[in-house]
Design a protein around this motif. Sequence first.
Motif, PDB file in Angstrom:
ATOM      1  N   SER A 298       1.501  11.791  -3.018  1.00 14.80           N
ATOM      2  CA  SER A 298       0.084  12.150  -2.992  1.00 14.80           C
ATOM      3  C   SER A 298      -0.054  13.662  -2.951  1.00 14.80           C
ATOM      4  CB  SER A 298      -0.597  11.555  -1.750  1.00 14.80           C
ATOM      5  OG  SER A 298      -0.605  10.149  -1.828  1.00 14.80           O
ATOM      6  N   LYS A 299      -1.162  14.135  -3.498  1.00 13.60           N
ATOM      7  CA  LYS A 299      -1.427  15.571  -3.491  1.00 13.60           C
ATOM      8  C   LYS A 299      -2.175  15.930  -2.218  1.00 13.60           C
ATOM      9  CE  LYS A 299      -2.541  17.979  -7.187  1.00 13.60           C
ATOM     10  NZ  LYS A 299      -3.303  18.571  -8.312  1.00 13.60           N
ATOM     11  N   VAL A 300      -1.592  16.842  -1.438  1.00 11.44           N
ATOM     12  CA  VAL A 300      -2.235  17.330  -0.223  1.00 11.44           C
ATOM     13  C   VAL A 300      -2.842  18.687  -0.551  1.00 11.44           C
ATOM     14  CG1 VAL A 300      -1.917  17.991   2.194  1.00 11.44           C
ATOM     15  CG2 VAL A 300      -0.526  16.145   1.207  1.00 11.44           C
TER      16      VAL A 300
ATOM     17  N   ASP B  54      -8.621  12.661   2.138  1.00 11.14           N
ATOM     18  CA  ASP B  54      -9.955  13.097   1.697  1.00 11.14           C
ATOM     19  C   ASP B  54     -10.009  14.582   1.356  1.00 11.14           C
ATOM     20  OD1 ASP B  54     -11.485  10.593   1.878  1.00 11.14           O
ATOM     21  OD2 ASP B  54     -11.031  10.736   4.019  1.00 11.14           O
ATOM     22  N   GLY B  55      -8.874  15.121   0.919  1.00 11.08           N
ATOM     23  CA  GLY B  55      -8.833  16.520   0.490  1.00 11.08           C
ATOM     24  C   GLY B  55      -8.875  17.527   1.628  1.00 11.08           C
ATOM     25  N   HIS B  56      -8.610  17.081   2.840  1.00 10.25           N
ATOM     26  CA  HIS B  56      -8.648  17.998   3.981  1.00 10.25           C
ATOM     27  C   HIS B  56      -7.251  18.490   4.347  1.00 10.25           C
ATOM     28  CE1 HIS B  56     -12.766  16.800   4.197  1.00 10.25           C
ATOM     29  NE2 HIS B  56     -12.972  17.720   5.116  1.00 10.25           N
ATOM     30  N   ASP B  57      -7.196  19.727   4.736  1.00 13.94           N
ATOM     31  CA  ASP B  57      -5.969  20.419   5.111  1.00 13.94           C
ATOM     32  C   ASP B  57      -5.491  19.896   6.464  1.00 13.94           C
ATOM     33  OD1 ASP B  57      -4.098  22.267   6.089  1.00 13.94           O
ATOM     34  OD2 ASP B  57      -5.209  24.008   5.360  1.00 13.94           O
ATOM     35  N   PRO B  58      -4.336  19.216   6.526  1.00 17.68           N
ATOM     36  CA  PRO B  58      -3.884  18.685   7.818  1.00 17.68           C
ATOM     37  C   PRO B  58      -3.546  19.781   8.830  1.00 17.68           C
ATOM     38  CG  PRO B  58      -2.174  18.441   6.169  1.00 17.68           C
ATOM     39  CD  PRO B  58      -3.406  18.909   5.451  1.00 17.68           C
ATOM     40  N   VAL B  59      -3.133  20.930   8.370  1.00 17.28           N
ATOM     41  CA  VAL B  59      -2.801  22.044   9.270  1.00 17.28           C
ATOM     42  C   VAL B  59      -4.070  22.567   9.944  1.00 17.28           C
ATOM     43  CG1 VAL B  59      -1.758  24.353   9.413  1.00 17.28           C
ATOM     44  CG2 VAL B  59      -0.752  22.609   7.918  1.00 17.28           C
ATOM     45  N   GLY B  60      -5.205  22.503   9.263  1.00 22.73           N
ATOM     46  CA  GLY B  60      -6.471  22.993   9.801  1.00 22.73           C
ATOM     47  C   GLY B  60      -6.879  22.326  11.099  1.00 22.73           C
ATOM     48  N   TYR B  61      -6.513  21.052  11.265  1.00 19.48           N
ATOM     49  CA  TYR B  61      -6.836  20.377  12.522  1.00 19.48           C
ATOM     50  C   TYR B  61      -6.167  21.099  13.696  1.00 19.48           C
ATOM     51  CZ  TYR B  61      -8.640  16.428   9.820  1.00 19.48           C
ATOM     52  OH  TYR B  61      -9.356  15.635   8.968  1.00 19.48           O
ATOM     53  N   PHE B  62      -4.977  21.613  13.454  1.00 19.10           N
ATOM     54  CA  PHE B  62      -4.223  22.305  14.496  1.00 19.10           C
ATOM     55  C   PHE B  62      -4.654  23.763  14.648  1.00 19.10           C
ATOM     56  CE2 PHE B  62      -1.576  18.779  13.169  1.00 19.10           C
ATOM     57  CZ  PHE B  62      -1.052  18.301  14.359  1.00 19.10           C
ATOM     58  N   THR B  63      -4.834  24.454  13.527  1.00 22.97           N
ATOM     59  CA  THR B  63      -5.111  25.893  13.582  1.00 22.97           C
ATOM     60  C   THR B  63      -6.586  26.217  13.753  1.00 22.97           C
ATOM     61  OG1 THR B  63      -5.204  26.019  11.170  1.00 22.97           O
ATOM     62  CG2 THR B  63      -3.058  26.476  12.216  1.00 22.97           C
ATOM     63  N   ASN B  64      -7.466  25.383  13.202  1.00 23.72           N
ATOM     64  CA  ASN B  64      -8.910  25.620  13.289  1.00 23.72           C
ATOM     65  C   ASN B  64      -9.598  24.714  14.298  1.00 23.72           C
ATOM     66  OD1 ASN B  64      -8.627  27.477  11.209  1.00 23.72           O
ATOM     67  ND2 ASN B  64      -9.114  25.971   9.631  1.00 23.72           N
TER      68      ASN B  64
ATOM     69  N   GLU C 107      -7.126   8.825  -1.898  1.00 24.18           N
ATOM     70  CA  GLU C 107      -8.073   8.300  -2.877  1.00 24.18           C
ATOM     71  C   GLU C 107      -7.927   9.140  -4.127  1.00 24.18           C
ATOM     72  OE1 GLU C 107     -12.060   7.660  -1.549  1.00 24.18           O
ATOM     73  OE2 GLU C 107     -11.403   6.739   0.324  1.00 24.18           O
ATOM     74  N   GLU C 108      -7.723   8.446  -5.240  1.00 23.90           N
ATOM     75  CA  GLU C 108      -7.521   9.092  -6.531  1.00 23.90           C
ATOM     76  C   GLU C 108      -6.401  10.138  -6.463  1.00 23.90           C
ATOM     77  OE1 GLU C 108     -11.248  10.348  -8.233  1.00 23.90           O
ATOM     78  OE2 GLU C 108     -12.224   8.469  -7.661  1.00 23.90           O
TER      79      GLU C 108
ATOM     80  N   SER D 213       0.835  -1.201   0.000  1.00 23.24           N
ATOM     81  CA  SER D 213       0.000   0.000   0.000  1.00 23.24           C
ATOM     82  C   SER D 213       0.864   1.243   0.000  1.00 23.24           C
ATOM     83  CB  SER D 213      -0.903   0.007   1.232  1.00 23.24           C
ATOM     84  OG  SER D 213      -1.776  -1.093   1.195  1.00 23.24           O
ATOM     85  N   ALA D 214       0.315   2.321  -0.511  1.00 24.27           N
ATOM     86  CA  ALA D 214       1.022   3.600  -0.536  1.00 24.27           C
ATOM     87  C   ALA D 214       1.270   4.063   0.897  1.00 24.27           C
ATOM     88  CB  ALA D 214       0.198   4.636  -1.286  1.00 24.27           C
TER      89      ALA D 214
END
Length: 157
Positions: free
Chosen positions: A72-74, A45-55, A39-40, A33-34
Amino acid sequence: MTDLMLSRRHVLAGLIATPIAGAALVSPALAASAPIYAEEGIAWDGHDPVGYFTNGAPTPGTPEFSFDYKGSKVLFASAESRDMFVADPNKYAPQFGGYCAYAASKGYIAPTVPEAWTIYEGKLYLNFSLRARELWAKDIPGNIAKGNSNWPGILEA
């Protein structure tokens, strides 16, 4: 008819509460696995990982602010968020490549949903479902230790 159609995520989410049935669909990978859950080609799921911390919440990203990370595209919500990630990806990237932290503790990989997340000791962990997060949270330090012991070997066939 489209209201009755279920996505793979909906089916899997319903099965996580029944570990035996769910294990049939999210058992050890049959092929390598990667290293990043995507996905694709779109990580987390197209979510900003930094947002969990800042928002303090899952924050959808946009292709306008993206960065290639480990194949993968973040997606990020802003250039500032993208730049924070690029400067220190180890600080913001979800643990276990963004695969389910609970599944990693059990020795297999599973996809995740943005709503099932936890920041623990400055690290982001994602889970397959809110139920999986609830199970994982019963022993976060123990589950992290088990997941770290299994990772990254569970990515291999």
